[in-house]
Design a protein around this motif. Structure first.
Motif, short mmCIF file in Angstrom:
data_model
loop_
_atom_site.label_atom_id
_atom_site.label_comp_id
_atom_site.label_asym_id
_atom_site.label_seq_id
_atom_site.Cartn_x
_atom_site.Cartn_y
_atom_site.Cartn_z
N MET A 25 4.68 9.84 -10.61
CA MET A 25 5.61 9.30 -9.62
C MET A 25 6.37 8.09 -10.18
O MET A 25 7.57 7.95 -9.96
N ILE B 245 1.64 -1.59 -6.50
CA ILE B 245 1.15 -0.72 -5.42
C ILE B 245 -0.37 -0.62 -5.43
O ILE B 245 -1.01 -0.59 -6.49
N GLN C 24 9.34 8.88 -12.06
CA GLN C 24 10.52 9.20 -11.25
C GLN C 24 11.15 7.95 -10.64
O GLN C 24 12.36 7.85 -10.52
N TRP C 25 10.31 7.03 -10.19
CA TRP C 25 10.81 5.89 -9.43
C TRP C 25 11.44 4.81 -10.30
O TRP C 25 12.27 4.03 -9.84
N VAL D 15 -1.49 11.09 -11.16
CA VAL D 15 -0.45 11.44 -10.19
C VAL D 15 0.46 10.24 -9.95
O VAL D 15 1.67 10.38 -9.75
N ASN E 11 0.83 -1.20 0.00
CA ASN E 11 0.00 0.00 0.00
C ASN E 11 0.86 1.25 0.00
O ASN E 11 1.98 1.26 0.51
N ALA E 12 0.32 2.33 -0.56
CA ALA E 12 0.98 3.63 -0.54
C ALA E 12 -0.13 4.68 -0.59
O ALA E 12 -1.31 4.33 -0.72
N TYR E 13 0.26 5.96 -0.47
CA TYR E 13 -0.76 7.01 -0.51
C TYR E 13 -0.28 8.19 -1.35
O TYR E 13 0.81 8.71 -1.13
N PHE E 14 -1.12 8.59 -2.28
CA PHE E 14 -0.80 9.66 -3.23
C PHE E 14 -1.73 10.86 -3.00
O PHE E 14 -2.82 10.69 -2.44
N PRO E 15 -1.33 12.06 -3.44
CA PRO E 15 -2.13 13.25 -3.12
C PRO E 15 -3.56 13.23 -3.68
O PRO E 15 -3.81 12.70 -4.76
N VAL F 271 3.10 15.43 -0.16
CA VAL F 271 4.07 14.37 -0.41
C VAL F 271 3.33 13.08 -0.74
O VAL F 271 2.14 12.93 -0.45
N VAL F 272 4.07 12.17 -1.38
CA VAL F 272 3.56 10.82 -1.59
C VAL F 272 4.11 9.95 -0.47
O VAL F 272 5.30 10.01 -0.17
N LEU F 273 3.25 9.20 0.17
CA LEU F 273 3.69 8.24 1.18
C LEU F 273 4.00 6.94 0.44
O LEU F 273 3.09 6.27 -0.06
N ARG F 274 5.29 6.61 0.35
CA ARG F 274 5.71 5.43 -0.41
C ARG F 274 5.45 4.15 0.40
O ARG F 274 5.15 4.23 1.59
N SER G 46 8.06 10.66 -1.21
CA SER G 46 8.61 11.36 -2.37
C SER G 46 7.95 12.71 -2.46
O SER G 46 6.78 12.86 -2.06
N LEU G 47 8.66 13.69 -2.98
CA LEU G 47 8.01 14.94 -3.32
C LEU G 47 7.01 14.66 -4.42
O LEU G 47 7.27 13.85 -5.31
N SER G 48 5.88 15.32 -4.40
CA SER G 48 4.87 15.08 -5.41
C SER G 48 4.79 16.28 -6.35
O SER G 48 5.33 17.34 -6.04
#
Lengths: 484, 484
Positions: free
Chosen positions: A123, A138, A126-127, A119, A69-73, B41-44, B33-35
């Motif tokens: 990311m 994810i 970048q990753w 979004v 799991n992760a969290y995005f804006p 921010v993104v919680l990875r 990560s910066l978003s």
């Protein structure tokens, strides 16, 4: 659940007006409340309890298949949203826009996410650098907003809760396998946890997710003959990786675009569960989804503490054994309590009275059986209670699935004749299974004539044949139905 | 975590510039990560793993104290937000506003929730009729948005994840007890799960939550001498119940306003954990919070499969015993792997080489100990591994808490002299504990002079005394510090 008020008012019968019944049940069983925000509902504790069960069933399976799991804006700048042309075209009419922050007017509007491909795509760009970074697997648990005109609890609300999986792979084949794997997870959870049997298959071009190369869905059948899409899984091809520049250095040193997928299930699944299983007395929740699997109702006469003590001891024993059990000691008549828990669909009621205690037994009442139906009431010795309760809960789970499967099968019709097909679509007879040409014009015509759309498609077996709807060569088999 | 890249670049040392170290660590350890969205921010996955541990520790305690989860709308109509005057005044400058939905311009702006007292108050007014409906004990897991100017991962972001508890009670006394109970839950989780010792107490008038009668907090001390507020619990008195009309018929038939509370902890707690425990090599995560408690690094020479097989068998054994364990079989040098997992703060590393296997042992390396520190490396027989690993993890948890407690205690200063107080506040010496008058003018003066504010207050013991800062009569003891 904290309310001391009995559910004395009646709900309307489930048939013939499923929609009125459905709304009444959602509010009466205290799953949701209307909120002061247009198009949004509040998920009350009992409804959230259902959501937690669904969440944990899915989350466990996502983790078992290697996802994290992760969290995005929540907010997405407009300029990012518009990069994938089909995607923005599909979602723009449904977007809520933030234009002011504090006292400041923003130079660029921010969309509240209707979904997060955009979004997440930024990311991933970048990753991901090398094939060694792949696959990226994810999932996100999140709220999303889509500006809908009409509201119906769970089925269509402006804001809803869901999960959205987003993965990136080195090859198309791997991405395709991921999409099928997650579709199968949805089938598993729908059928084996929610006891809602579904058909899985690919969506037609006009029903495809905005920006996807292939969309697959699971579709259940509701008692009014309408289909309900309860989960989707998308091959995004390289559409998003090209729009958002998700590239990687392959083993052979070439720079390639990743193959991405996304897949989602929302609290809509709960709407399917409610419609498929509920009856005139309220919800019927499959045990594996039930926040409360069994409720103990002591039948206490004034001045008799023995029953109360026995009920508490039984409660403790069942709880310690890992059952989700509730002891109802409210100052209400047993009959009112029964109606209350029936409305809430608790699978098993355990009645315990003075005479029961003398005999060392309790009476178990199954919520899946109609009043007076055989096997609906069982007297069980108290010292066998844990095992017997477990066994009966298992039987209830199986029975609810079997009944729902029987309904789906008996309302699935293989049709070969044009007029019959149009008539059955119009009459909402169920899942109408035809050989189909797969042409958007044909689908559009069927929709105008009958309000039905293709639900999902699967390969055509056997020799060449004609589309049942239009007579052109058939390319697939398809389920058609009117849909939620 | 999927990345095959070693963490070869160095991070700056933790002292003297904590802030630069902190930012570097958050990104390098792949917590965030910066978003592309300003202030978010993104919680990875690895950061989300920490959040999941915190969530489950809190959720378990909320449920054990009788609370249920629910979900309320993200968007709040402006007219509702403005009903409680102090509340809106406090939050209005931080609100993000939705003004457009799809193609439609809204007739009324919708706030993205900065907190949910308002919409929950409106619902409680509907749900609560009688004293029998009380208490209502609900928690919400949610994202909130506050329009902040500066961003620092976990500590200050435009959007953040948190939980917010909201309860309603029949009496002021019950509400007060709830507020203390939840404050104690926060102390328990901060100290016994996150290994971050805190001071609990009441906030001063100027630091109080907008609209609250009393606000209580837990405050930790960071290595740079700044305090960090990590959880708050508010007695809202009858302010919100009067503004939102939450009334009930009491047992004596009178209609009364309910007493409400709210309490919240956010992912900010993770920021405290990172700063308190981390070192020059990266994170140090207390085992109870660690997504990965132990990592197995096989030291494999080409052509020797024995080590790989032994490592896999050990992995399976630890996993089956319920440990959160990871086997690192990446094609990297062991030294790179060590640096990688040290950066990520995994509490225990298990090294397994050819000679170890011959001797039936493995080497355990503790992340809480400095390189070369006594007890940092232990050789353990493979067949005792489960128990020994458990014991060492427990020791690491205790050691991290003890070290942090020692730091807090040795940086807490009871000060009785005015100049010393101002100097220590200015120099960020730590928690400066004084007898204080509690006057807002005095606090404002201290803040202007030193940038420090009162962190929280507790009763004054002993006879009458003077405020250390201004000489007026003291009313409380207070911790002062500069704060995050």
């Amino acid at each position: 659940m904290a309310s001391g008020k009995p559910e004395s008012e009646q709900v309307p019968p489930k048939t013939p007006d499923l929609s009125t019944w459905y709304n009444a049940i959602c509010y009466k069983a205290e799953l949701v409340s209307l909120s002061p925000v247009r198009g949004c509902v509040v998920l009350r504790p009992y409804g959230y309890g259902l959501w937690e069960r669904l969440q944990s069933a899915l989350d466990e399976r996502f983790k078992a298949t290697g996802h994290e799991n992760a969290y995005f804006p929540l907010l997405i700048p407009e300029s990012l949203l518009t990069r994938e042309a089909e995607h923005v075209e599909g979602f723009a009419p449904e977007v809520a826009w933030v234009t002011q922050g504090g006292t400041e007017t923003l130079s660029e509007r921010l969309a509240i996410r209707p979904t997060s491909e955009v979004v997440i795509g930024v990311m991933y760009a970048q990753w991901i650098q090398s094939y060694r970074d792949l696959p990226v697997l994810i999932n996100q648990w999140a709220n999303v907003v889509r500006w809908e005109k009409r509201t119906r609890p769970f089925l269509r609300t402006l804001e809803f809760l869901w999960q959205e999986g987003h993965t990136a792979h080195a090859t198309e084949q791997e991405a395709a396998a991921e999409v099928q794997q997650m579709l199968d997870v949805y089938v598993d959870v729908a059928e084996n946890i929610c006891a809602v049997p579904v058909y899985k298959g690919e969506k037609s071009a006009s029903e495809r997710f905005a920006g996807a190369a292939h969309t697959f869905s699971i579709e259940g059948l509701m008692p009014d003959g309408r289909a309900l899409q309860a989960g989707t899984s998308h091959e995004l091809g390289q559409n998003f990786s090209k729009a958002y520049d998700i590239t990687f250095a392959a083993e052979d040193q070439t720079i390639q675009h990743a193959w991405t997928t996304s897949w989602g299930m929302s609290w809509r699944m709960l709407g399917a569960l409610i419609m498929v299983h509920g009856d005139d007395r309220g919800l019927r929740i499959p045990p594996r989804m039930a926040p409360i699997e069994a409720v103990i109702v002591p039948i206490v006469k004034a001045g008799n503490d023995e029953v109360a003590l026995a009920a508490r001891s039984l409660f403790k024993r069942l709880k310690d054994a890992g059952l989700r059990v509730k002891l109802d000691e409210r100052d209400l008549r047993p009959g009112n309590k029964y109606a209350d828990w029936e409305m809430r669909g608790v699978p098993l009621r355990i009645e315990l009275g003075e005479r029961d205690i003398t005999q060392g037994v309790a009476t178990l009442v199954r919520r899946d059986k109609a009043k007076g139906e055989e096997g609906g009431k069982v007297v069980v010795p108290l010292d066998e209670m844990v095992d017997r309760a477990r066994g009966i809960l298992e039987a209830i789970q199986n029975n609810l699935l079997a009944r729902a499967r029987e309904h789906l099968q008996s309302h699935t019709f293989m049709v070969a004749e044009r007029n019959e097909f149009f008539r059955m679509c119009r009459e909402r007879a169920g899942m109408i299974d035809i050989a189909w040409c797969e042409r958007p014009e044909c689908e559009a015509f069927i929709k105008v004539e009958t309000s039905a759309t293709s639900r999902n498609l699967r390969p055509l077996e056997g020799g060449p044949t004609a589309c049942v709807a239009c007579g052109e060569p058939a390319r697939v088999r398809a389920y058609f139905a009117q849909a939620y």
